[in-house]
Design a protein around this motif. Structure first.
Motif, PDB file in Angstrom:
ATOM      1  N   ASN A  47     -29.378   9.630  14.125  1.00 37.34           N
ATOM      2  CA  ASN A  47     -30.933   9.499  13.717  1.00 37.34           C
ATOM      3  C   ASN A  47     -31.727  10.691  14.219  1.00 37.34           C
ATOM      4  O   ASN A  47     -33.083  10.888  13.574  1.00 37.34           O
ATOM      5  N   THR A  53     -29.917  13.264   9.132  1.00 40.67           N
ATOM      6  CA  THR A  53     -30.982  12.601   8.364  1.00 40.67           C
ATOM      7  C   THR A  53     -31.493  13.164   6.961  1.00 40.67           C
ATOM      8  O   THR A  53     -31.996  12.417   6.176  1.00 40.67           O
ATOM      9  N   GLY A  54     -31.266  14.401   7.021  1.00 40.40           N
ATOM     10  CA  GLY A  54     -31.780  15.084   5.536  1.00 40.40           C
ATOM     11  C   GLY A  54     -30.797  14.493   4.721  1.00 40.40           C
ATOM     12  O   GLY A  54     -31.251  14.312   3.395  1.00 40.40           O
ATOM     13  N   ARG A  56     -29.189  11.636   4.718  1.00 38.18           N
ATOM     14  CA  ARG A  56     -29.294  10.190   4.218  1.00 38.18           C
ATOM     15  C   ARG A  56     -30.684  10.149   3.299  1.00 38.18           C
ATOM     16  O   ARG A  56     -30.813   9.402   2.670  1.00 38.18           O
ATOM     17  N   ALA A  57     -31.527  11.055   3.817  1.00 44.12           N
ATOM     18  CA  ALA A  57     -32.910  11.077   3.193  1.00 44.12           C
ATOM     19  C   ALA A  57     -32.760  11.320   1.440  1.00 44.12           C
ATOM     20  O   ALA A  57     -33.344  10.657   0.623  1.00 44.12           O
ATOM     21  N   LEU A  58     -31.522  11.833   1.113  1.00 44.36           N
ATOM     22  CA  LEU A  58     -31.127  12.271  -0.295  1.00 44.36           C
ATOM     23  C   LEU A  58     -30.220  11.019  -0.911  1.00 44.36           C
ATOM     24  O   LEU A  58     -29.677  11.516  -2.021  1.00 44.36           O
ATOM     25  N   GLY A  59     -29.880  10.084  -0.006  1.00 43.10           N
ATOM     26  CA  GLY A  59     -29.248   8.937  -0.690  1.00 43.10           C
ATOM     27  C   GLY A  59     -27.893   9.123  -0.158  1.00 43.10           C
ATOM     28  O   GLY A  59     -26.992   8.009  -0.680  1.00 43.10           O
ATOM     29  N   HIS A  60     -27.251   9.705   0.653  1.00 42.30           N
ATOM     30  CA  HIS A  60     -25.994  10.039   1.137  1.00 42.30           C
ATOM     31  C   HIS A  60     -25.545   8.938   2.198  1.00 42.30           C
ATOM     32  O   HIS A  60     -26.472   8.496   2.915  1.00 42.30           O
ATOM     33  N   THR A  61     -24.395   8.405   1.807  1.00 45.46           N
ATOM     34  CA  THR A  61     -23.793   7.593   3.051  1.00 45.46           C
ATOM     35  C   THR A  61     -23.054   8.502   4.003  1.00 45.46           C
ATOM     36  O   THR A  61     -22.306   9.362   3.400  1.00 45.46           O
TER      37      THR A  61
END
Length: 104
Positions: A47, A53-54, A56-61
């Motif tokens: 985190n 974090t970038g 994840r913000a785009l929807g990636h696991t």
């Protein structure tokens, strides 16, 4: 592939191109980021790492499991009219670059 793109398209030297963080998706919905890379911060579940974090913000696991690959790079470059070899060692592995020091 990221090393080739870094060297040829982005003009990075052999070490810079070899040191790029590895990431990708190997036929799965999970994006792998090489958590063993010294520039990836896996503490706090990633985190505090801007790449993780970038993504994840785009929807990636995101998975930060260690990747089994490693690379070494040798480029032929022109320096002061002479053709010389330039090397790069993957910072995730135990290799080092050895050779003569260039003196103009």
């Amino acid at each position: 592939m990221k090393t080739v793109v870094g060297a040829l398209d982005w003009g990075l030297d052999a070490q810079q191109a070899t040191s790029l963080v590895d990431f990708g998706a190997s036929n799965s919905a999970t994006t792998s980021v090489g958590g063993e890379h010294p520039n990836v911060n896996t503490a706090n579940n990633g985190n505090d790492d801007p790449l993780i974090t970038g993504l994840r913000a785009l929807g990636h696991t995101v998975s930060t499991s260690a990747q089994s690959s490693g690379t070494a790079t040798i480029l032929r470059v022109n320096r002061n009219g002479a053709s010389v070899l330039q090397g790069g060692a993957d910072p995730r592995r135990e290799g080092v670059v050895l050779g003569d020091t260039f003196k103009p």
